[in-house]
Design an enzyme around this catalytic site. Structure first.
Site, short mmCIF file in Angstrom:
data_model
loop_
_atom_site.label_atom_id
_atom_site.label_comp_id
_atom_site.label_asym_id
_atom_site.label_seq_id
_atom_site.Cartn_x
_atom_site.Cartn_y
_atom_site.Cartn_z
N GLY A 45 0.82 -1.20 0.00
CA GLY A 45 0.00 0.00 0.00
C GLY A 45 0.86 1.25 0.00
O GLY A 45 2.00 1.23 0.47
N GLN A 50 2.60 10.03 1.47
CA GLN A 50 3.92 9.43 1.68
C GLN A 50 4.92 9.85 0.61
O GLN A 50 6.13 9.62 0.76
CB GLN A 50 3.82 7.89 1.67
CG GLN A 50 3.18 7.32 2.92
CD GLN A 50 3.16 5.81 2.86
OE1 GLN A 50 2.26 5.22 2.27
NE2 GLN A 50 4.15 5.17 3.45
N CYS A 92 5.56 -0.44 7.13
CA CYS A 92 5.17 0.78 6.42
C CYS A 92 6.38 1.25 5.62
O CYS A 92 7.49 1.24 6.13
CB CYS A 92 4.76 1.84 7.43
SG CYS A 92 4.35 3.43 6.66
N LEU A 93 6.14 1.65 4.38
CA LEU A 93 7.26 2.09 3.54
C LEU A 93 7.91 3.36 4.09
O LEU A 93 9.04 3.67 3.72
CB LEU A 93 6.78 2.31 2.10
CG LEU A 93 6.31 1.03 1.38
CD1 LEU A 93 5.80 1.37 -0.02
CD2 LEU A 93 7.44 0.01 1.30
N HIS A 134 -4.62 1.33 7.57
CA HIS A 134 -3.26 1.89 7.62
C HIS A 134 -3.12 3.07 6.65
O HIS A 134 -2.63 4.14 7.01
CB HIS A 134 -2.26 0.78 7.28
CG HIS A 134 -0.83 1.21 7.30
ND1 HIS A 134 0.09 0.72 8.21
CD2 HIS A 134 -0.15 2.07 6.51
CE1 HIS A 134 1.26 1.29 7.97
NE2 HIS A 134 1.16 2.10 6.94
N GLU A 135 -3.58 2.87 5.42
CA GLU A 135 -3.44 3.92 4.40
C GLU A 135 -4.38 5.09 4.69
O GLU A 135 -4.03 6.25 4.46
CB GLU A 135 -3.70 3.36 3.00
CG GLU A 135 -2.78 2.22 2.57
CD GLU A 135 -1.30 2.53 2.77
OE1 GLU A 135 -0.90 3.70 2.68
OE2 GLU A 135 -0.53 1.58 3.03
N HIS A 138 -2.81 7.42 6.99
CA HIS A 138 -1.83 8.29 6.33
C HIS A 138 -2.47 9.56 5.81
O HIS A 138 -1.87 10.63 5.86
CB HIS A 138 -1.18 7.56 5.15
CG HIS A 138 0.02 6.73 5.51
ND1 HIS A 138 1.15 7.27 6.10
CD2 HIS A 138 0.29 5.41 5.35
CE1 HIS A 138 2.05 6.32 6.28
NE2 HIS A 138 1.56 5.17 5.85
NI NI Z 1 2.39 3.28 5.77
#
Ligand code: NI
Length: 170
Positions: A45, A50, A92-93, A134-135, A138
């Site tokens: 994701g 981000q 998470c990236l 999660h997204e 963000h």
């Molecule tokens: Ni993330």
């Protein structure tokens, strides 16, 4: 084009996404860039915030490595209903190298627009439900570290600071 993913504690990760009014060619290009960036990482994701784009937009692909990819685009998403409880070891990236158990809802019902601007509703559970929550976080400036207890939070913060040497490392 693969875009640079912001890493915690970059302050821009606290920005909120703004509502998207129209699906323009620029937005389609951004979605393509996000998909390329997510698959290159690789990740399941990625939210627009981000990569420093303050928009209500995230993408998810939870297909297994041996399955065909299944890109899902969420524009202006709204979580309508959350039920049950689930703990998932999340990554998470924006937190490379960090995996932590995070408590989430087990099922969510979400409403959003797809990459063509068409509204859809989706009921999700398991990894897809986790990824949506999660997204979605963000887009509201919330990060996985905010869901951790005080000790894990401090440890994660310290680990991430160690990575920062003037630029992102990944
Ligand atoms: Ni993330």
């Amino acid at each position: 084009m693969v875009r640079t993913i912001l890493h915690y504690p970059d302050k821009r990760l606290r920005d909120h996404g703004e509502k998207i009014t129209t699906v323009t060619p620029e937005l389609r290009k951004l979605i393509d860039d996000m998909a390329e960036t997510m698959y290159a990482a690789p990740g399941v994701g990625l939210a627009a915030t981000q990569i420093g784009e303050k928009l209500q937009l995230f993408i998810i692909d939870v297909a297994d490595a041996d399955e065909p990819s299944e890109l899902r685009v969420f524009i202006n998403p709204e979580i309508l209903e959350s039920t049950g409880e689930l703990t998932w070891a999340e990554g998470c990236l924006s937190f490379p190298g960090i995996t932590e158990d995070i408590d989430r809802s087990a099922r969510v019902r979400v409403r959003a627009q797809d990459g063509d601007g068409h509204w859809f509703e989706l009921e999700a559970e398991g990894l897809l439900a986790v990824a949506i929550q999660h997204e979605y976080d963000h887009l509201h400036g919330e990060l996985m570290i905010d869901h951790m207890g005080p000790l894990k939070k401090r440890l994660t913060h310290r680990k991430m600071l160690k990575r920062v040497d003037g630029h992102s490392v990944a």
